[in-house]
Design a protein around this motif. Structure first.
Motif, PDB file in Angstrom:
ATOM      1  N   VAL A  50       0.644  -1.301  -0.249  1.00  0.00           N
ATOM      2  CA  VAL A  50       0.470   0.221   0.091  1.00  0.00           C
ATOM      3  C   VAL A  50       0.689   1.606  -0.084  1.00  0.00           C
ATOM      4  CG1 VAL A  50      -2.221   1.375   1.413  1.00  0.00           C
ATOM      5  CG2 VAL A  50      -1.713  -1.381   1.056  1.00  0.00           C
ATOM      6  N   PRO A  51       0.585   2.187  -1.654  1.00  0.00           N
ATOM      7  CA  PRO A  51       1.843   3.341  -0.803  1.00  0.00           C
ATOM      8  C   PRO A  51       1.307   4.835  -0.538  1.00  0.00           C
ATOM      9  CG  PRO A  51       0.259   3.418  -3.207  1.00  0.00           C
ATOM     10  CD  PRO A  51      -0.181   1.630  -2.816  1.00  0.00           C
ATOM     11  N   SER A  52       2.239   4.608  -0.062  1.00  0.00           N
ATOM     12  CA  SER A  52       1.790   6.737   0.623  1.00  0.00           C
ATOM     13  C   SER A  52       2.032   7.171  -0.298  1.00  0.00           C
ATOM     14  CB  SER A  52       3.059   6.835   1.658  1.00  0.00           C
ATOM     15  OG  SER A  52       3.550   5.759   2.701  1.00  0.00           O
ATOM     16  N   PRO A  53       1.294   8.079   0.220  1.00  0.00           N
ATOM     17  CA  PRO A  53       1.300   9.730  -1.046  1.00  0.00           C
ATOM     18  C   PRO A  53       2.759  10.654  -0.640  1.00  0.00           C
ATOM     19  CG  PRO A  53      -0.224  10.019   1.389  1.00  0.00           C
ATOM     20  CD  PRO A  53      -0.114   8.495   1.811  1.00  0.00           C
ATOM     21  N   THR A  54       3.796   9.989  -1.155  1.00  0.00           N
ATOM     22  CA  THR A  54       5.055  10.960  -0.782  1.00  0.00           C
ATOM     23  C   THR A  54       5.651  11.329  -2.263  1.00  0.00           C
ATOM     24  OG1 THR A  54       6.432   8.258  -1.563  1.00  0.00           O
ATOM     25  CG2 THR A  54       5.710   9.302   1.053  1.00  0.00           C
ATOM     26  N   ASP A  55       5.747  12.075  -1.832  1.00  0.00           N
ATOM     27  CA  ASP A  55       6.152  13.574  -3.582  1.00  0.00           C
ATOM     28  C   ASP A  55       8.018  12.013  -3.783  1.00  0.00           C
ATOM     29  OD1 ASP A  55       7.976  14.402  -5.527  1.00  0.00           O
ATOM     30  OD2 ASP A  55       7.044  16.471  -4.535  1.00  0.00           O
ATOM     31  N   LEU A  56       7.671  10.737  -4.747  1.00  0.00           N
ATOM     32  CA  LEU A  56       8.752  10.358  -5.101  1.00  0.00           C
ATOM     33  C   LEU A  56      10.181  10.554  -5.888  1.00  0.00           C
ATOM     34  CD1 LEU A  56       6.978   7.224  -7.008  1.00  0.00           C
ATOM     35  CD2 LEU A  56       7.879   7.242  -4.915  1.00  0.00           C
ATOM     36  N   GLU A  57       9.626  12.343  -6.939  1.00  0.00           N
ATOM     37  CA  GLU A  57      10.237  12.590  -7.655  1.00  0.00           C
ATOM     38  C   GLU A  57      11.473  13.363  -6.610  1.00  0.00           C
ATOM     39  OE1 GLU A  57      11.290  16.838 -10.263  1.00  0.00           O
ATOM     40  OE2 GLU A  57       9.349  15.789 -10.135  1.00  0.00           O
ATOM     41  N   GLU A  60      -8.283   0.938   7.109  1.00  0.00           N
ATOM     42  CA  GLU A  60      -9.757   0.523   6.104  1.00  0.00           C
ATOM     43  C   GLU A  60      -9.148   1.120   4.684  1.00  0.00           C
ATOM     44  OE1 GLU A  60     -10.244   2.418   8.804  1.00  0.00           O
ATOM     45  OE2 GLU A  60     -11.336   1.787  10.409  1.00  0.00           O
ATOM     46  N   ASP A  61      -7.899   2.124   4.708  1.00  0.00           N
ATOM     47  CA  ASP A  61      -7.254   2.493   3.204  1.00  0.00           C
ATOM     48  C   ASP A  61      -7.027   1.599   3.007  1.00  0.00           C
ATOM     49  OD1 ASP A  61      -9.069   5.297   3.254  1.00  0.00           O
ATOM     50  OD2 ASP A  61      -7.239   6.078   4.809  1.00  0.00           O
ATOM     51  N   ALA A  62      -5.971   1.159   3.987  1.00  0.00           N
ATOM     52  CA  ALA A  62      -5.064  -0.393   3.403  1.00  0.00           C
ATOM     53  C   ALA A  62      -5.560  -1.520   2.778  1.00  0.00           C
ATOM     54  CB  ALA A  62      -4.085  -0.407   4.292  1.00  0.00           C
ATOM     55  N   VAL A  63      -6.468  -1.949   3.338  1.00  0.00           N
ATOM     56  CA  VAL A  63      -7.116  -3.086   3.302  1.00  0.00           C
ATOM     57  C   VAL A  63      -8.570  -3.071   1.708  1.00  0.00           C
ATOM     58  CG1 VAL A  63      -9.638  -4.610   3.615  1.00  0.00           C
ATOM     59  CG2 VAL A  63      -8.356  -3.399   5.147  1.00  0.00           C
ATOM     60  N   SER A  64      -8.328  -1.537   1.309  1.00  0.00           N
ATOM     61  CA  SER A  64      -9.299  -1.401  -0.315  1.00  0.00           C
ATOM     62  C   SER A  64      -8.612  -2.053  -0.863  1.00  0.00           C
ATOM     63  CB  SER A  64      -9.764   0.076  -0.269  1.00  0.00           C
ATOM     64  OG  SER A  64      -9.953   0.111  -1.105  1.00  0.00           O
ATOM     65  N   VAL A  65      -7.577  -1.098  -0.612  1.00  0.00           N
ATOM     66  CA  VAL A  65      -5.581  -0.923  -1.957  1.00  0.00           C
ATOM     67  C   VAL A  65      -5.023  -2.801  -2.304  1.00  0.00           C
ATOM     68  CG1 VAL A  65      -3.156  -0.220  -2.329  1.00  0.00           C
ATOM     69  CG2 VAL A  65      -5.557   1.143  -1.592  1.00  0.00           C
ATOM     70  N   ALA A  66      -5.531  -3.570  -0.360  1.00  0.00           N
ATOM     71  CA  ALA A  66      -4.411  -4.351  -0.817  1.00  0.00           C
ATOM     72  C   ALA A  66      -5.463  -5.670  -1.172  1.00  0.00           C
ATOM     73  CB  ALA A  66      -4.237  -4.838   0.678  1.00  0.00           C
ATOM     74  N   HIS A 108       2.945 -12.710  -0.818  1.00  0.00           N
ATOM     75  CA  HIS A 108       3.814 -11.993   0.145  1.00  0.00           C
ATOM     76  C   HIS A 108       2.586 -10.339   0.070  1.00  0.00           C
ATOM     77  CE1 HIS A 108       7.257 -10.110   2.218  1.00  0.00           C
ATOM     78  NE2 HIS A 108       7.081  -9.233   1.213  1.00  0.00           N
ATOM     79  N   ILE A 109       2.947  -9.882   1.629  1.00  0.00           N
ATOM     80  CA  ILE A 109       2.735  -8.900   1.737  1.00  0.00           C
ATOM     81  C   ILE A 109       3.637  -7.869   2.527  1.00  0.00           C
ATOM     82  CG2 ILE A 109       1.249  -7.060   3.499  1.00  0.00           C
ATOM     83  CD1 ILE A 109      -1.104  -9.292   3.128  1.00  0.00           C
ATOM     84  N   GLU A 110       3.784  -6.601   2.170  1.00  0.00           N
ATOM     85  CA  GLU A 110       5.098  -5.822   2.832  1.00  0.00           C
ATOM     86  C   GLU A 110       4.733  -4.503   3.218  1.00  0.00           C
ATOM     87  OE1 GLU A 110       9.481  -3.752   0.521  1.00  0.00           O
ATOM     88  OE2 GLU A 110       7.190  -3.716  -0.508  1.00  0.00           O
ATOM     89  N   GLY A 111       4.555  -5.033   4.491  1.00  0.00           N
ATOM     90  CA  GLY A 111       3.999  -3.880   5.315  1.00  0.00           C
ATOM     91  C   GLY A 111       2.437  -3.908   5.472  1.00  0.00           C
ATOM     92  N   ALA A 112       2.442  -4.838   6.809  1.00  0.00           N
ATOM     93  CA  ALA A 112       0.830  -5.099   6.897  1.00  0.00           C
ATOM     94  C   ALA A 112      -0.694  -4.317   7.414  1.00  0.00           C
ATOM     95  CB  ALA A 112       1.463  -5.963   8.186  1.00  0.00           C
ATOM     96  N   GLU A 113      -0.848  -3.074   6.918  1.00  0.00           N
ATOM     97  CA  GLU A 113      -1.485  -1.878   7.602  1.00  0.00           C
ATOM     98  C   GLU A 113      -3.123  -2.793   7.333  1.00  0.00           C
ATOM     99  OE1 GLU A 113       2.200   0.373   6.577  1.00  0.00           O
ATOM    100  OE2 GLU A 113       1.382  -1.794   5.754  1.00  0.00           O
TER     101      GLU A 113
END
Length: 352
Positions: A58-65, A87-93, A132-137
């Motif tokens: 589940v990605p964070s809203p970070t500025d990758l640039e 709740e937000d993580a479940v939808s994306v995952a 595999h799950i990376e980050g168990a949110e």
């Protein structure tokens, strides 16, 4: 040994995230026919890629640039992203998990649940995927979701990415720095590790800070495994493993998959792609020097990181085999590094 053998089984890729961001289920066909990116079925066949750990992240809203620009400096200390609500993580995952199983339904890959499944897929030339799950949110503190996902096929889990969760604390992207940053597992994290041990879900140490690493070592009765991490003594990045950590992994009969991400390979810690493959050999030599030849493999981080310009996609993997041979590794050792060591540690973790 040929250009495409031995088959490579890999500790980490982020193609599910890439497909999710590009449009989700509508992008499944691009994985089958070929897509812009590192991982797809045609490139897998071209490069002799037998499969790997397919991460749900589940990605964070970070500025990758901004992040990548900061990581080209002589030193940097990126702040940890904020925690993500369950709740937000479940939808994306769940959307990414659905993409994985749609790929299986379309016969693009096989989701493997046992070491025997994995061996059979490699022998049959069928692309093998570990869920595999990376980050168990997306997992609740009561671990009900964990049990459901195990029944669905989850066999590997990282309690954190580089941000806090209900279970522990990730290590920030900091150079130069020790991984000894912040607190370890929470009480929920300890229960997560114990339940994973009971079920036979591999716990991935990548992205955990050092305190969390030692907590997993204390509470897990399984081999210690870092799917995509490198040697801190060569590149003193907070994401890399110290020799003390490597010795603990060796003592548990676990393993480490070398990460292709250039910031963790380069001795200057910079996110720049002009990295010769001889630099990867330095890390492999050091890891094997501490862990032994049976406890080192590959963990590319394809589709999730800047990688050496000679290894941009799966189609370039023959160059890695060639570099290993030119470095003096014989065929039995190359087979171990390419996939046999992953088979060994997964059999020990999951059972046959």
């Amino acid at each position: 040994m040929s250009e495409t053998t031995p088959l490579i089984f890999d500790g980490h890729n982020d193609v599910l995230l890439k497909l999710y961001r590009a449009g989700g289920m509508s992008q499944v066909e691009t994985f089958i026919s070929g897509r812009q990116g590192a991982v797809d079925l045609p490139k897998a066949k071209q490069g002799g890629f037998g499969g790997g750990f397919f991460a749900v992240y589940v990605p964070s809203p970070t500025d990758l640039e901004f992040k990548f620009q900061e990581m080209t400096k002589d030193s940097y200390d990126l702040p940890l992203p904020d925690a993500i609500d369950w709740e937000d993580a479940v939808s994306v995952a769940t959307t990414q998990i659905a993409i994985l199983f749609e790929l299986e339904r379309r016969d693009a890959l096989r989701v493997v649940r046992t070491a025997a499944d994995l061996k059979h897929s490699l022998d049959a030339g069928k692309l093998a995927a570990i869920f595999h799950i990376e980050g168990a949110e997306a997992i609740d503190p009561d671990l009900h979701v964990l049990d459901v996902l195990y029944q669905a096929g989850l066999r590997s889990l990282g309690p954190v990415w580089s941000r806090p969760t209900a279970f522990g604390h990730g290590v920030p992207f900091r150079y130069p720095a020790s991984p000894d940053i912040g607190a370890g597992l929470t009480d929920h994290g300890i229960q997560l590790v114990k339940r994973c041990s009971e079920l036979g879900i591999m716990v991935d140490l990548s992205h955990l800070n050092e305190a969390g690493f030692w907590d997993v070592a204390r509470y897990s009765d399984k081999p210690l495994v870092a799917t995509h991490s490198n040697a801190h003594s060569i590149c003193p990045h907070s994401r890399n493993l110290t020799d003390d950590q490597l010795r603990a992994i060796a003592q548990s009969d676990g393993m480490v998959g070398i990460n292709f991400a250039v910031a963790f390979l380069r001795e200057d810690g910079k996110m720049l792609a002009d990295v010769p493959l001889t630099q990867m050999m330095k890390h492999l030599d050091h890891l094997m020097g501490v862990l032994g030849e049976d406890r080192v493999g590959l963990g590319s981080d394809y589709d999730g990181a800047v990688v050496p310009e000679d290894l941009t996609t799966l189609a370039d993997l023959p160059k890695l085999r060639q570099a290993m041979a030119e470095h003096g590794y014989d065929e039995p050792l190359i087979r171990k590094l390419c996939h046999e060591n992953w088979l060994r540690v997964l059999e020990k973790t999951w059972g046959s």
